[in-house]
Design a protein around this motif. Structure first.
Motif, PDB file in Angstrom:
ATOM      1  N   MET A   1       0.822  -1.190   0.000  1.00  0.00           N
ATOM      2  CA  MET A   1       0.000   0.000   0.000  1.00  0.00           C
ATOM      3  C   MET A   1       0.872   1.262   0.000  1.00  0.00           C
ATOM      4  O   MET A   1       0.579   2.207  -0.701  1.00  0.00           O
ATOM      5  N   LYS A   2       1.934   1.246   0.823  1.00  0.00           N
ATOM      6  CA  LYS A   2       2.827   2.402   0.892  1.00  0.00           C
ATOM      7  C   LYS A   2       3.518   2.625  -0.446  1.00  0.00           C
ATOM      8  O   LYS A   2       3.675   3.773  -0.885  1.00  0.00           O
ATOM      9  N   ARG A   3       3.896   1.541  -1.075  1.00  0.00           N
ATOM     10  CA  ARG A   3       4.606   1.634  -2.348  1.00  0.00           C
ATOM     11  C   ARG A   3       3.700   2.265  -3.408  1.00  0.00           C
ATOM     12  O   ARG A   3       4.136   3.116  -4.184  1.00  0.00           O
ATOM     13  N   THR A   4       2.421   1.866  -3.430  1.00  0.00           N
ATOM     14  CA  THR A   4       1.466   2.408  -4.389  1.00  0.00           C
ATOM     15  C   THR A   4       1.252   3.899  -4.147  1.00  0.00           C
ATOM     16  O   THR A   4       1.223   4.697  -5.079  1.00  0.00           O
ATOM     17  N   THR A   5       1.115   4.281  -2.889  1.00  0.00           N
ATOM     18  CA  THR A   5       0.901   5.687  -2.540  1.00  0.00           C
ATOM     19  C   THR A   5       2.116   6.521  -2.936  1.00  0.00           C
ATOM     20  O   THR A   5       1.973   7.621  -3.480  1.00  0.00           O
ATOM     21  N   ARG A   6       3.305   5.987  -2.680  1.00  0.00           N
ATOM     22  CA  ARG A   6       4.523   6.703  -3.049  1.00  0.00           C
ATOM     23  C   ARG A   6       4.631   6.864  -4.565  1.00  0.00           C
ATOM     24  O   ARG A   6       5.009   7.925  -5.058  1.00  0.00           O
ATOM     25  N   ALA A   7       4.296   5.811  -5.299  1.00  0.00           N
ATOM     26  CA  ALA A   7       4.353   5.862  -6.763  1.00  0.00           C
ATOM     27  C   ALA A   7       3.364   6.890  -7.298  1.00  0.00           C
ATOM     28  O   ALA A   7       3.669   7.663  -8.216  1.00  0.00           O
ATOM     29  N   PHE A   8       2.190   6.918  -6.708  1.00  0.00           N
ATOM     30  CA  PHE A   8       1.170   7.891  -7.120  1.00  0.00           C
ATOM     31  C   PHE A   8       1.654   9.312  -6.850  1.00  0.00           C
ATOM     32  O   PHE A   8       1.541  10.205  -7.689  1.00  0.00           O
ATOM     33  N   ALA A   9       2.211   9.529  -5.667  1.00  0.00           N
ATOM     34  CA  ALA A   9       2.707  10.855  -5.299  1.00  0.00           C
ATOM     35  C   ALA A   9       3.853  11.276  -6.215  1.00  0.00           C
ATOM     36  O   ALA A   9       3.925  12.437  -6.644  1.00  0.00           O
ATOM     37  N   ALA A  10       4.735  10.342  -6.520  1.00  0.00           N
ATOM     38  CA  ALA A  10       5.853  10.649  -7.418  1.00  0.00           C
ATOM     39  C   ALA A  10       5.331  11.014  -8.806  1.00  0.00           C
ATOM     40  O   ALA A  10       5.838  11.948  -9.446  1.00  0.00           O
ATOM     41  N   GLY A  11       4.328  10.332  -9.273  1.00  0.00           N
ATOM     42  CA  GLY A  11       3.727  10.633 -10.572  1.00  0.00           C
ATOM     43  C   GLY A  11       3.100  12.012 -10.597  1.00  0.00           C
ATOM     44  O   GLY A  11       3.240  12.767 -11.562  1.00  0.00           O
ATOM     45  N   MET A  12       2.419  12.355  -9.514  1.00  0.00           N
ATOM     46  CA  MET A  12       1.798  13.681  -9.413  1.00  0.00           C
ATOM     47  C   MET A  12       2.863  14.775  -9.405  1.00  0.00           C
ATOM     48  O   MET A  12       2.720  15.799 -10.067  1.00  0.00           O
ATOM     49  N   LEU A  13       3.933  14.551  -8.657  1.00  0.00           N
ATOM     50  CA  LEU A  13       5.022  15.518  -8.596  1.00  0.00           C
ATOM     51  C   LEU A  13       5.669  15.685  -9.968  1.00  0.00           C
ATOM     52  O   LEU A  13       5.931  16.806 -10.411  1.00  0.00           O
ATOM     53  N   PHE A  14       5.898  14.589 -10.660  1.00  0.00           N
ATOM     54  CA  PHE A  14       6.503  14.625 -11.988  1.00  0.00           C
ATOM     55  C   PHE A  14       5.607  15.386 -12.970  1.00  0.00           C
ATOM     56  O   PHE A  14       6.084  16.257 -13.708  1.00  0.00           O
ATOM     57  N   ALA A  15       4.319  15.085 -12.964  1.00  0.00           N
ATOM     58  CA  ALA A  15       3.388  15.742 -13.879  1.00  0.00           C
ATOM     59  C   ALA A  15       3.302  17.235 -13.600  1.00  0.00           C
ATOM     60  O   ALA A  15       3.301  18.060 -14.519  1.00  0.00           O
ATOM     61  N   THR A  16       3.271  17.604 -12.327  1.00  0.00           N
ATOM     62  CA  THR A  16       3.218  19.019 -11.947  1.00  0.00           C
ATOM     63  C   THR A  16       4.482  19.744 -12.389  1.00  0.00           C
ATOM     64  O   THR A  16       4.424  20.875 -12.888  1.00  0.00           O
ATOM     65  N   THR A  17       5.626  19.103 -12.242  1.00  0.00           N
ATOM     66  CA  THR A  17       6.895  19.700 -12.652  1.00  0.00           C
ATOM     67  C   THR A  17       6.907  19.947 -14.157  1.00  0.00           C
ATOM     68  O   THR A  17       7.301  21.022 -14.620  1.00  0.00           O
ATOM     69  N   ILE A  18       6.480  18.979 -14.929  1.00  0.00           N
ATOM     70  CA  ILE A  18       6.441  19.113 -16.387  1.00  0.00           C
ATOM     71  C   ILE A  18       5.503  20.249 -16.785  1.00  0.00           C
ATOM     72  O   ILE A  18       5.845  21.087 -17.638  1.00  0.00           O
ATOM     73  N   LEU A  19       4.342  20.313 -16.175  1.00  0.00           N
ATOM     74  CA  LEU A  19       3.390  21.381 -16.480  1.00  0.00           C
ATOM     75  C   LEU A  19       3.970  22.756 -16.140  1.00  0.00           C
ATOM     76  O   LEU A  19       3.789  23.720 -16.888  1.00  0.00           O
ATOM     77  N   ALA A  20       4.663  22.858 -15.030  1.00  0.00           N
ATOM     78  CA  ALA A  20       5.265  24.135 -14.633  1.00  0.00           C
ATOM     79  C   ALA A  20       6.342  24.554 -15.633  1.00  0.00           C
ATOM     80  O   ALA A  20       6.411  25.721 -16.029  1.00  0.00           O
ATOM     81  N   ILE A  21       7.166  23.609 -16.053  1.00  0.00           N
ATOM     82  CA  ILE A  21       8.224  23.920 -17.024  1.00  0.00           C
ATOM     83  C   ILE A  21       7.612  24.413 -18.327  1.00  0.00           C
ATOM     84  O   ILE A  21       8.048  25.421 -18.893  1.00  0.00           O
ATOM     85  N   VAL A  22       6.616  23.721 -18.806  1.00  0.00           N
ATOM     86  CA  VAL A  22       5.961  24.122 -20.056  1.00  0.00           C
ATOM     87  C   VAL A  22       5.319  25.496 -19.901  1.00  0.00           C
ATOM     88  O   VAL A  22       5.431  26.356 -20.771  1.00  0.00           O
ATOM     89  N   HIS A  23       4.671  25.723 -18.804  1.00  0.00           N
ATOM     90  CA  HIS A  23       3.984  27.005 -18.583  1.00  0.00           C
ATOM     91  C   HIS A  23       4.967  28.177 -18.553  1.00  0.00           C
ATOM     92  O   HIS A  23       4.746  29.212 -19.177  1.00  0.00           O
ATOM     93  N   TYR A  24       6.052  28.036 -17.827  1.00  0.00           N
ATOM     94  CA  TYR A  24       6.966  29.154 -17.652  1.00  0.00           C
ATOM     95  C   TYR A  24       7.937  29.335 -18.817  1.00  0.00           C
ATOM     96  O   TYR A  24       8.553  30.389 -18.952  1.00  0.00           O
ATOM     97  N   THR A  25       8.118  28.343 -19.645  1.00  0.00           N
ATOM     98  CA  THR A  25       9.015  28.487 -20.795  1.00  0.00           C
ATOM     99  C   THR A  25       8.259  28.795 -22.073  1.00  0.00           C
ATOM    100  O   THR A  25       8.879  29.043 -23.101  1.00  0.00           O
TER     101      THR A  25
END
Length: 137
Positions: free
Chosen positions: A1-25
Motif C-alpha cells: 500500500m505504501k509503495r502504491t501511494t509513493r508511486a502515485f505521489a511521485a507521478g503527481m510531482l513529476f506531472a506538476t513539474t512538467i506542467l510548470a516547465i511548459v507554462h513558464y518556458t
C-alpha cells in the motif's frame, strides 16, 4: 500500500513539474480583446455561417442527391440460395447500402434461413423490414 501511494505521489510531482516547465518556458503572449472586438468577431462568424448555409442550399437544389433516385429491382431467389448471395445482389442493385448490415438485420431477427424462393420486386426506398416481409416466410 505504501509503495502504491509513493508511486502515485511521485507521478503527481513529476506531472506538476512538467506542467510548470511548459507554462513558464512558453513564449506565447496572451492578449485580451475588448467586448466590442469580440462582438465583431462573432458577427463575422455568423455572417460566414449564413453564407455557407445559403451556398449549401443552392448546391442541394442544383444537384440531384442519391436518395432522390429510387432503384427498382426484380429479385429472384432460388431454392436453397444463401442469404449472403441475396444480400450481395441487393447491394449491387443499389437496393440496400450495405450487404453486411442487411445480413446482420436478418441474423438479429432470426430470418437468415427464412428466405422464400420466388420472384419479388423491391425498391431502394424500402426499409430492411419491408424487404424481409416480402421475401421471407
Amino acid at each position: 500500500m505504501k509503495r502504491t501511494t509513493r508511486a502515485f505521489a511521485a507521478g503527481m510531482l513529476f506531472a506538476t513539474t512538467i506542467l510548470a516547465i511548459v507554462h513558464y518556458t512558453n513564449d506565447k503572449q496572451y492578449t485580451t480583446i475588448s467586448e466590442q472586438q469580440y462582438e465583431q468577431i462573432v458577427a463575422e462568424r455568423n455572417e460566414l455561417a449564413e453564407k455557407l448555409e445559403k451556398q449549401k442550399k443552392e448546391i442541394e437544389k442544383t444537384t440531384p442527391s442519391q436518395k432522390e433516385k429510387v432503384y427498382i429491382y426484380t429479385l429472384t431467389i432460388a431454392k436453397g440460395e444463401a442469404s449472403r448471395d441475396v444480400a450481395n445482389r441487393l447491394e449491387q442493385a443499389h437496393i440496400i447500402d450495405d450487404a453486411q448490415s442487411f445480413l446482420t438485420y436478418l441474423d438479429t431477427h432470426q430470418l437468415t434461413r427464412a428466405l422464400r424462393p420466388g420472384t419479388y420486386v423491391v425498391t431502394s426506398d424500402m426499409s430492411y423490414e419491408q424487404i424481409t416481409k416480402k421475401i421471407t416466410k
